[in-house]
Design a protein around this motif. Structure first.
Motif, PDB file in Angstrom:
ATOM      1  N   LEU A  77       5.120  -5.585  16.372  1.00  0.00           N
ATOM      2  CA  LEU A  77       4.708  -4.402  15.628  1.00  0.00           C
ATOM      3  C   LEU A  77       4.834  -4.706  14.146  1.00  0.00           C
ATOM      4  CD1 LEU A  77       3.968  -1.431  15.195  1.00  0.00           C
ATOM      5  CD2 LEU A  77       6.405  -0.880  15.456  1.00  0.00           C
ATOM      6  N   CYS A  78       3.706  -4.786  13.473  1.00  0.00           N
ATOM      7  CA  CYS A  78       3.700  -4.950  12.018  1.00  0.00           C
ATOM      8  C   CYS A  78       3.451  -3.582  11.406  1.00  0.00           C
ATOM      9  CB  CYS A  78       2.617  -5.930  11.582  1.00  0.00           C
ATOM     10  SG  CYS A  78       2.525  -6.118   9.784  1.00  0.00           S
ATOM     11  N   THR A  79       4.415  -3.069  10.668  1.00  0.00           N
ATOM     12  CA  THR A  79       4.263  -1.736  10.106  1.00  0.00           C
ATOM     13  C   THR A  79       3.256  -1.700   8.958  1.00  0.00           C
ATOM     14  OG1 THR A  79       6.288  -2.134   8.814  1.00  0.00           O
ATOM     15  CG2 THR A  79       6.499  -0.842  10.846  1.00  0.00           C
ATOM     16  N   VAL A  80       2.937  -2.852   8.367  1.00  0.00           N
ATOM     17  CA  VAL A  80       1.833  -2.878   7.396  1.00  0.00           C
ATOM     18  C   VAL A  80       0.530  -2.537   8.100  1.00  0.00           C
ATOM     19  CG1 VAL A  80       0.427  -4.326   5.896  1.00  0.00           C
ATOM     20  CG2 VAL A  80       2.902  -4.510   5.796  1.00  0.00           C
ATOM     21  N   ILE A  81       0.273  -3.215   9.227  1.00  0.00           N
ATOM     22  CA  ILE A  81      -0.981  -3.001   9.953  1.00  0.00           C
ATOM     23  C   ILE A  81      -1.073  -1.573  10.473  1.00  0.00           C
ATOM     24  CG2 ILE A  81      -2.309  -3.688  11.987  1.00  0.00           C
ATOM     25  CD1 ILE A  81      -1.293  -6.522  11.567  1.00  0.00           C
ATOM     26  N   LEU A  82       0.020  -1.073  11.072  1.00  0.00           N
ATOM     27  CA  LEU A  82      -0.029   0.281  11.609  1.00  0.00           C
ATOM     28  C   LEU A  82      -0.199   1.309  10.494  1.00  0.00           C
ATOM     29  CD1 LEU A  82       0.025   2.050  14.082  1.00  0.00           C
ATOM     30  CD2 LEU A  82       2.525   2.073  13.976  1.00  0.00           C
ATOM     31  N   SER A  83       0.410   1.074   9.348  1.00  0.00           N
ATOM     32  CA  SER A  83       0.239   2.013   8.235  1.00  0.00           C
ATOM     33  C   SER A  83      -1.186   1.977   7.697  1.00  0.00           C
ATOM     34  CB  SER A  83       1.249   1.727   7.112  1.00  0.00           C
ATOM     35  OG  SER A  83       1.023   0.461   6.523  1.00  0.00           O
ATOM     36  N   ARG A  84      -1.848   0.818   7.780  1.00  0.00           N
ATOM     37  CA  ARG A  84      -3.259   0.764   7.378  1.00  0.00           C
ATOM     38  C   ARG A  84      -4.130   1.609   8.303  1.00  0.00           C
ATOM     39  NH1 ARG A  84      -3.399  -5.780   6.486  1.00  0.00           N
ATOM     40  NH2 ARG A  84      -2.486  -5.812   4.382  1.00  0.00           N
ATOM     41  N   MET A  85      -3.717   1.744   9.565  1.00  0.00           N
ATOM     42  CA  MET A  85      -4.498   2.496  10.529  1.00  0.00           C
ATOM     43  C   MET A  85      -4.234   3.992  10.437  1.00  0.00           C
ATOM     44  SD  MET A  85      -4.370  -0.015  13.832  1.00  0.00           S
ATOM     45  CE  MET A  85      -5.766   0.829  14.551  1.00  0.00           C
ATOM     46  N   LEU A  86      -2.996   4.369  10.148  1.00  0.00           N
ATOM     47  CA  LEU A  86      -2.640   5.779  10.115  1.00  0.00           C
ATOM     48  C   LEU A  86      -2.590   6.361   8.699  1.00  0.00           C
ATOM     49  CD1 LEU A  86       0.132   5.890  12.876  1.00  0.00           C
ATOM     50  CD2 LEU A  86      -2.242   6.662  13.047  1.00  0.00           C
ATOM     51  N   LEU A  87      -2.544   5.494   7.701  1.00  0.00           N
ATOM     52  CA  LEU A  87      -2.468   5.930   6.304  1.00  0.00           C
ATOM     53  C   LEU A  87      -3.533   5.183   5.511  1.00  0.00           C
ATOM     54  CD1 LEU A  87       1.424   5.577   6.052  1.00  0.00           C
ATOM     55  CD2 LEU A  87       0.175   7.715   6.435  1.00  0.00           C
ATOM     56  N   ALA A  88      -4.763   5.242   6.009  1.00  0.00           N
ATOM     57  CA  ALA A  88      -5.815   4.341   5.543  1.00  0.00           C
ATOM     58  C   ALA A  88      -6.128   4.472   4.063  1.00  0.00           C
ATOM     59  CB  ALA A  88      -7.089   4.567   6.361  1.00  0.00           C
ATOM     60  N   ASP A  89      -6.031   5.671   3.524  1.00  0.00           N
ATOM     61  CA  ASP A  89      -6.492   5.870   2.155  1.00  0.00           C
ATOM     62  C   ASP A  89      -5.377   6.000   1.130  1.00  0.00           C
ATOM     63  OD1 ASP A  89      -9.300   5.698   2.516  1.00  0.00           O
ATOM     64  OD2 ASP A  89      -9.268   7.654   3.482  1.00  0.00           O
ATOM     65  N   LEU A  90      -4.154   5.640   1.524  1.00  0.00           N
ATOM     66  CA  LEU A  90      -3.112   5.505   0.504  1.00  0.00           C
ATOM     67  C   LEU A  90      -3.480   4.341  -0.427  1.00  0.00           C
ATOM     68  CD1 LEU A  90       0.381   5.891   2.250  1.00  0.00           C
ATOM     69  CD2 LEU A  90      -0.804   7.527   0.782  1.00  0.00           C
ATOM     70  N   LEU A  94       6.019  -1.815   0.941  1.00  0.00           N
ATOM     71  CA  LEU A  94       7.207  -1.094   1.375  1.00  0.00           C
ATOM     72  C   LEU A  94       7.809  -0.243   0.257  1.00  0.00           C
ATOM     73  CD1 LEU A  94       8.809  -0.584   3.916  1.00  0.00           C
ATOM     74  CD2 LEU A  94      10.283  -2.507   3.322  1.00  0.00           C
ATOM     75  N   PRO A  95       7.946  -0.744  -0.972  1.00  0.00           N
ATOM     76  CA  PRO A  95       8.486   0.119  -2.037  1.00  0.00           C
ATOM     77  C   PRO A  95       7.657   1.381  -2.255  1.00  0.00           C
ATOM     78  CG  PRO A  95       8.576  -2.167  -2.724  1.00  0.00           C
ATOM     79  CD  PRO A  95       7.781  -2.144  -1.446  1.00  0.00           C
ATOM     80  N   ASN A  96       6.330   1.264  -2.177  1.00  0.00           N
ATOM     81  CA  ASN A  96       5.485   2.436  -2.382  1.00  0.00           C
ATOM     82  C   ASN A  96       5.552   3.403  -1.204  1.00  0.00           C
ATOM     83  OD1 ASN A  96       4.461   1.968  -4.993  1.00  0.00           O
ATOM     84  ND2 ASN A  96       2.996   0.494  -4.209  1.00  0.00           N
ATOM     85  N   LEU A  97       5.711   2.866   0.010  1.00  0.00           N
ATOM     86  CA  LEU A  97       5.861   3.745   1.174  1.00  0.00           C
ATOM     87  C   LEU A  97       7.221   4.440   1.155  1.00  0.00           C
ATOM     88  CD1 LEU A  97       4.194   1.527   3.891  1.00  0.00           C
ATOM     89  CD2 LEU A  97       3.371   3.739   3.076  1.00  0.00           C
ATOM     90  N   ILE A  98       8.242   3.764   0.655  1.00  0.00           N
ATOM     91  CA  ILE A  98       9.553   4.400   0.478  1.00  0.00           C
ATOM     92  C   ILE A  98       9.422   5.610  -0.446  1.00  0.00           C
ATOM     93  CG2 ILE A  98      11.842   4.093  -0.557  1.00  0.00           C
ATOM     94  CD1 ILE A  98      11.742   1.174   0.485  1.00  0.00           C
ATOM     95  N   LYS A  99       8.668   5.438  -1.534  1.00  0.00           N
ATOM     96  CA  LYS A  99       8.453   6.555  -2.457  1.00  0.00           C
ATOM     97  C   LYS A  99       7.605   7.645  -1.805  1.00  0.00           C
ATOM     98  CE  LYS A  99       8.685   3.683  -6.634  1.00  0.00           C
ATOM     99  NZ  LYS A  99       7.915   3.146  -7.791  1.00  0.00           N
ATOM    100  N   HIS A 100       6.563   7.243  -1.083  1.00  0.00           N
ATOM    101  CA  HIS A 100       5.657   8.207  -0.460  1.00  0.00           C
ATOM    102  C   HIS A 100       6.394   9.119   0.516  1.00  0.00           C
ATOM    103  CE1 HIS A 100       1.922   9.785   1.269  1.00  0.00           C
ATOM    104  NE2 HIS A 100       2.423   9.530   2.472  1.00  0.00           N
ATOM    105  N   PHE A 101       7.279   8.530   1.329  1.00  0.00           N
ATOM    106  CA  PHE A 101       8.005   9.303   2.339  1.00  0.00           C
ATOM    107  C   PHE A 101       9.373   9.779   1.849  1.00  0.00           C
ATOM    108  CE2 PHE A 101       5.060   6.946   5.168  1.00  0.00           C
ATOM    109  CZ  PHE A 101       4.519   8.024   5.856  1.00  0.00           C
ATOM    110  N   ASP A 102       9.716   9.388   0.621  1.00  0.00           N
ATOM    111  CA  ASP A 102      10.996   9.795   0.038  1.00  0.00           C
ATOM    112  C   ASP A 102      12.173   9.378   0.922  1.00  0.00           C
ATOM    113  OD1 ASP A 102      12.597  10.878  -1.949  1.00  0.00           O
ATOM    114  OD2 ASP A 102      12.616  12.884  -1.047  1.00  0.00           O
ATOM    115  N   PHE A 103      12.137   8.130   1.384  1.00  0.00           N
ATOM    116  CA  PHE A 103      13.249   7.611   2.170  1.00  0.00           C
ATOM    117  C   PHE A 103      14.485   7.475   1.288  1.00  0.00           C
ATOM    118  CE2 PHE A 103      10.028   5.150   4.951  1.00  0.00           C
ATOM    119  CZ  PHE A 103       9.859   6.243   5.774  1.00  0.00           C
ATOM    120  N   ASP A 104      15.639   7.693   1.872  1.00  0.00           N
ATOM    121  CA  ASP A 104      16.898   7.554   1.144  1.00  0.00           C
ATOM    122  C   ASP A 104      17.327   6.091   1.183  1.00  0.00           C
ATOM    123  OD1 ASP A 104      19.257   7.980  -0.186  1.00  0.00           O
ATOM    124  OD2 ASP A 104      20.311   8.823   1.535  1.00  0.00           O
TER     125      ASP A 104
END
Length: 273
Positions: free
Chosen positions: A145-158, A163-173
């Protein structure tokens, strides 16, 4: 799932319904999530200086995590220290690879889905480090499972799936980036969100979201089973939505448009039989 696992490395060339079957199965499986910090970009001539391994599943949450600094017995470039904050003084008193990697091996050996953000990078380093010790790392078929690939499929237009930008997007602690423990946890939190969506959404909704993914010309050509040049010409004539890639100025296509064209071609061929 052997057939799907064997195909996984070329998964961008699979059809959405095949991918949905694969990800549904992954969402119900235990994961082993990995991140490494290294002295360079290529596994054959660089070494791992930090590794974190996390076991988790949607059913049980985060179960276990281990993180180690490793003395690579080679120089750590200054630019790596600037990126990661890992200094020679932190690493050189740490255990060598021959102590750390056998200790980590049991964490990978219970049929968990190997998971990472930009998976090929982390997997190549682990495989090379174990090879140096004469240990075979994983036997095929390996499910990944590559979370880059899956995020491209489910978050196509981000604008970015780094990873740093997805941390900001989801506001991970997550307090730090480019450290193995924090990045492994962030990868798990991302996988948890995306796989929960895979579990909870209906097929039609997920297939529509998959269809928004931008895929490379070479993957479109594999779906259409033809050369890249021919695929590009056919997709232009069919007016499939396209754009140029950000870095390489190469054509990319909406997965849904490519698949619709594929099914139309299949239908025409069947009508001629």
């Amino acid at each position: 799932m052997v057939a799907h696992a064997a195909k996984y490395q070329g998964q961008s060339a699979l059809l959405s319904r095949e991918l949905l079957t694969y990800y549904r199965q992954v969402s119900n499986s235990p994961l082993v999530v990995v991140d490494v910090e290294t002295t360079g970009a290529l596994g054959h001539n660089a070494r791992v200086i930090e590794v974190s391994v996390l076991q988790a599943s949607l059913a049980d949450g985060l179960e276990h995590q281990e993180t180690y600094l490793i003395n690579p017995k080679v120089k750590i470039p200054e630019f790596i220290t600037k990126i990661t904050g890992i200094t020679p003084d932190m690493v050189y008193p740490s255990p060598p690879p021959e102590e750390i990697w056998p200790q980590c091996l049991p964490l990978f050996e219970d049929d968990r889905i190997f998971t990472a953000h930009n998976l090929d990078f982390d997997f190549s380093f682990l495989r090379t480090e174990y090879k140096r010790l004469g240990i075979r790392f994983y036997k095929p078929p390996l499910q990944k499972l590559c979370t880059v690939i899956l995020s491209r499929m489910l978050l196509a237009d981000l604008p970015s799936r780094s990873l740093p930008n997805l941390i900001k997007h989801f506001d991970f602690d997550i307090s730090t980036s480019h450290r193995a423990e924090a990045d492994t946890k962030a990868c798990w939190l991302l996988a948890e969100i995306l796989l929960t969506q895979i579990q909870n959404e209906d097929d039609e909704s997920l297939l529509k979201r998959f269809g928004q993914q931008w895929i490379r010309l070479q993957d479109a050509a594999k779906i259409l089973n033809c050369r890249k040049e021919e695929a590009q010409q056919r997709l232009e004539v069919a007016e499939v939505e396209t754009k140029l890639s950000f870095k390489r100025t190469l054509p990319m296509y909406r997965r849904g448009g490519v698949e619709q064209f594929y099914y139309e071609q299949q239908g025409q061929q069947m009508s001629l039989l």
